[in-house]
Structure formats: structure tokens, C-alpha cells
Design a protein around this motif. Structure first.
Motif, PDB file in Angstrom:
ATOM      1  N   MET A   1       0.828  -1.210   0.000  1.00  0.00           N
ATOM      2  CA  MET A   1       0.000   0.000   0.000  1.00  0.00           C
ATOM      3  C   MET A   1       0.865   1.265   0.000  1.00  0.00           C
ATOM      4  O   MET A   1       0.589   2.216  -0.719  1.00  0.00           O
ATOM      5  N   ILE A   2       1.913   1.240   0.814  1.00  0.00           N
ATOM      6  CA  ILE A   2       2.816   2.384   0.846  1.00  0.00           C
ATOM      7  C   ILE A   2       3.508   2.530  -0.507  1.00  0.00           C
ATOM      8  O   ILE A   2       3.639   3.645  -1.029  1.00  0.00           O
ATOM      9  N   LYS A   3       3.903   1.415  -1.067  1.00  0.00           N
ATOM     10  CA  LYS A   3       4.545   1.481  -2.384  1.00  0.00           C
ATOM     11  C   LYS A   3       3.577   2.021  -3.437  1.00  0.00           C
ATOM     12  O   LYS A   3       3.967   2.792  -4.311  1.00  0.00           O
ATOM     13  N   THR A   5       0.966   3.999  -2.902  1.00  0.00           N
ATOM     14  CA  THR A   5       0.776   5.425  -2.660  1.00  0.00           C
ATOM     15  C   THR A   5       1.959   6.215  -3.181  1.00  0.00           C
ATOM     16  O   THR A   5       1.802   7.257  -3.835  1.00  0.00           O
ATOM     17  N   ALA A   6       3.156   5.705  -2.917  1.00  0.00           N
ATOM     18  CA  ALA A   6       4.360   6.390  -3.398  1.00  0.00           C
ATOM     19  C   ALA A   6       4.374   6.457  -4.915  1.00  0.00           C
ATOM     20  O   ALA A   6       4.775   7.465  -5.501  1.00  0.00           O
ATOM     21  N   LEU A   9       2.106   9.288  -5.994  1.00  0.00           N
ATOM     22  CA  LEU A   9       2.721  10.588  -5.721  1.00  0.00           C
ATOM     23  C   LEU A   9       3.874  10.860  -6.685  1.00  0.00           C
ATOM     24  O   LEU A   9       4.041  11.975  -7.177  1.00  0.00           O
ATOM     25  N   PHE A  79      -9.412   6.637  -2.229  1.00  0.00           N
ATOM     26  CA  PHE A  79      -8.592   6.813  -1.024  1.00  0.00           C
ATOM     27  C   PHE A  79      -7.398   7.711  -1.292  1.00  0.00           C
ATOM     28  O   PHE A  79      -7.060   8.583  -0.499  1.00  0.00           O
ATOM     29  N   ILE A  80      -6.750   7.484  -2.446  1.00  0.00           N
ATOM     30  CA  ILE A  80      -5.558   8.258  -2.731  1.00  0.00           C
ATOM     31  C   ILE A  80      -5.886   9.529  -3.487  1.00  0.00           C
ATOM     32  O   ILE A  80      -5.414  10.597  -3.154  1.00  0.00           O
TER      33      ILE A  80
ATOM     34  N   LEU B   9       5.555  16.658  -4.135  1.00  0.00           N
ATOM     35  CA  LEU B   9       4.988  15.340  -4.438  1.00  0.00           C
ATOM     36  C   LEU B   9       6.090  14.321  -4.684  1.00  0.00           C
ATOM     37  O   LEU B   9       6.008  13.179  -4.226  1.00  0.00           O
ATOM     38  N   MET B  12       7.687  13.079  -1.506  1.00  0.00           N
ATOM     39  CA  MET B  12       6.876  12.084  -0.804  1.00  0.00           C
ATOM     40  C   MET B  12       6.645  10.842  -1.663  1.00  0.00           C
ATOM     41  O   MET B  12       6.131   9.832  -1.158  1.00  0.00           O
ATOM     42  N   GLY B  13       7.005  10.904  -2.901  1.00  0.00           N
ATOM     43  CA  GLY B  13       6.729   9.801  -3.820  1.00  0.00           C
ATOM     44  C   GLY B  13       7.820   8.757  -3.854  1.00  0.00           C
ATOM     45  O   GLY B  13       8.173   8.279  -4.936  1.00  0.00           O
ATOM     46  N   GLU B  14       8.315   8.414  -2.700  1.00  0.00           N
ATOM     47  CA  GLU B  14       9.357   7.383  -2.595  1.00  0.00           C
ATOM     48  C   GLU B  14       9.059   6.615  -1.318  1.00  0.00           C
ATOM     49  O   GLU B  14       8.848   7.226  -0.262  1.00  0.00           O
ATOM     50  N   LEU B  18       8.118   8.252   2.276  1.00  0.00           N
ATOM     51  CA  LEU B  18       6.717   8.251   2.689  1.00  0.00           C
ATOM     52  C   LEU B  18       6.575   7.571   4.052  1.00  0.00           C
ATOM     53  O   LEU B  18       5.829   8.029   4.926  1.00  0.00           O
ATOM     54  N   LEU B  87      -2.631  11.491   3.319  1.00  0.00           N
ATOM     55  CA  LEU B  87      -1.731  10.460   2.802  1.00  0.00           C
ATOM     56  C   LEU B  87      -0.654  10.110   3.810  1.00  0.00           C
ATOM     57  O   LEU B  87      -0.028   9.064   3.715  1.00  0.00           O
ATOM     58  N   GLU B  97       1.698  -3.360   7.741  1.00  0.00           N
ATOM     59  CA  GLU B  97       2.839  -3.333   6.828  1.00  0.00           C
ATOM     60  C   GLU B  97       4.122  -2.937   7.542  1.00  0.00           C
ATOM     61  O   GLU B  97       5.204  -3.387   7.176  1.00  0.00           O
TER      62      GLU B  97
END
Lengths: 134, 134
Positions: A1-3, A5-6, A9, A79-80, B9, B12-14, B18, B87, B97
Motif C-alpha cells: 500500500m505504501i509502495k 501510494t508512493a 505521488l 482513497f488516494i 509530491l 513524498m513519492g518514494e 513516505l 496520505l 505493513e
DNA sequence: ACACTATATAAGGATATGTTTATGTTAACA
DNA sequence: TGTTAACATAAACATATCCTTATATAGTGT
């Protein structure tokens, strides 16, 4: 999920793609229109759209030879994308920064195309307008 | 402005960054604590914090030899960070996770440190808790 | 069938990024 | 003063990213 979301982004974390998302928040556009509006090479636009599509940020729809993209109305069950909607809005500052591109957008001749589109898929035409009224 | 938004963005996109943001949403943490919690090398953590700081996503505060970071409460006059807050929230899925990391976070011995911190800068201690209550 | 339009894909190159290992730097403290 | 702890920085490397140019594909209209 974190991946995931990343990934979303990161897809939006690039000036060209963020700009594309802002224009898609104004209206559905195809590759050749984006190419004209952004004054960029066609492969460049295509490759960026691939990234946005991989992140599920946009959906594509074929009509004749053209490939129309719009912002995915429900990404990850909202959600995102929901928190990101505000970042996609076209602000007055954006209008200044993207003045050239906006002008080219207005110069697009789409009337006949749009009419064809209406005949082609009437139910899918509800525009995804999220323009901030100033 | 678009470039700046993209920068935030992208920062945070890693996945690692994140994750760091999510832990900072729980509590202020220093480099060595993040190193312990995330089980990563210290330079790796330091370099990621530099990226987050360049994007104005975090603020740092020195106390003794340690460098404490917290989420910047007002980034870009709240314009960018506000949509991103959701987020950063630590969700129940995140807890699964990041189970290992959360365990290490709980194992941190900070009581004496925190007490020192209170004496050091009492006014700056309002915690930046944004934990989602399930 | 032929030309044209819209798009995708491949190859190449310059630059950026994420990481590790090694080495400074600085402050606390015995 | 010497040692240690916390952190920053540099070097090196593999990989990723962004872009261009060139080429392939596929649908349209004549």
C-alpha cells in the motif's frame, strides 16, 4: 500500500505530468491535443501518459484513431486521489504560468470531434470539470 | 509553483520517505531513532531527510548532538501540505505493513531525553500527532 | 490499395536517484 | 584531553528517469 501510494505521488511529482493532470482536470484530451497544447513531442506525451496510466491516475478511451484520456474518477476507491484533487485544480497562478498552453488549448478545433463523440458514446460524456471559479 | 508542487509530491513519492513521513506524523524523531526504527544505514536516513527538508516537508531542531525532525506544520501557507495530510496518516493497513518498525519504535528509550527536551524548549513541544483513531 | 493521421515502441544518451562504504565534523563527557 | 555519539558529506556504483530521434502499427478516408 505504501509502495502504491508512493507510486501515485511519484507519477504526479513531475512538472510535465502535473501539468497534464491539470489540463485533464479541465477537459478530456487526446495525445495529439496534449502534444499541441503543451508544444511537446508526441513520444514525450505518450510516455508520460503511460506513467500516469500505470499509476491509475487516468483512464483512456479510444475514439477513431485517437486516444482520449481523462482523470480516473475513482482511484483506489477514492482513497488516494481524493486528497490530491486540490493539487490538480487549475489555480489563477496556474493560468498565468500556463498562459501559452491555455491559449493553445482554446485554439483547438474540437467542435466536430466532440459532436462525433456525443454520437459515439453519449453516456460517457459527463465532463470531469473541476475548474476553480475565481 | 507547479515545479514547487511537483517537488513536494516527488519528495513524498518514494517508499522510504513516505514511511518516514508516516512515522513523523506519530512523533518527532531524530536521525539515530529513525535509523533504529527503520533498520537502515545512517547516511541513507540523513540523505532522505535532506530531500524532505529541501521540499519544506519537515523542520529540524537541534538538541544536544541530536537532530530532531517533525512535519512542517505550515508548508506553503498550508496550500500544499493540507491535501497531503491524509496520505501521511498511519492507517491500520500501515500498522500491519510496518509492524516490525512500529515495534522498534515502541522499544525506543526516550523517556529521559523527552524530559530533557521539555526543560530545553517547553513552548515547542506541542506534539504533531495525527494518528487516525480506529 | 494507397496515403495520411494518431499513436506506440525502440534505441540511445545525458542526467538524476537511491544506496553503500568510507571519512569528516561537532558536541558531550569522562 | 581523549573518546565516543550523532550526524553530515564524499565517492562510487547500479539503476532509473526524461528526453530525442527513428521506426513500427493501426485505423481512416480516398
Amino acid at each position: 500500500m505504501i509502495k502504491q501510494t508512493a507510486k501515485v505521488l511519484k507519477a504526479m511529482g513531475e512538472p510535465t505530468r502535473l501539468t497534464i493532470m491539470k489540463f485533464l482536470s479541465l477537459q478530456e484530451l487526446c495525445i495529439c491535443e496534449l502534444t499541441a497544447v503543451l508544444n511537446m513531442s508526441q513520444p514525450r506525451v505518450s510516455q508520460h501518459m503511460k506513467v500516469l496510466k500505470d499509476a491509475d491516475l487516468v483512464t483512456e478511451r479510444r475514439f477513431k484513431q485517437k486516444n482520449y484520456f481523462r482523470i480516473n474518477p475513482r482511484v483506489m476507491d477514492g482513497f488516494i486521489i481524493e486528497p490530491l484533487r486540490k493539487l490538480i485544480l487549475v489555480t489563477p497562478e496556474d493560468m498565468l504560468e500556463l498562459a501559452e498552453e491555455v491559449k493553445r488549448l482554446g485554439a483547438l478545433d474540437r467542435n466536430r470531434e466532440v459532436q462525433d463523440c456525443i454520437n459515439d458514446c453519449r453516456e460517457d460524456l459527463t465532463p470531469t470539470r473541476m475548474v476553480k471559479i475565481v
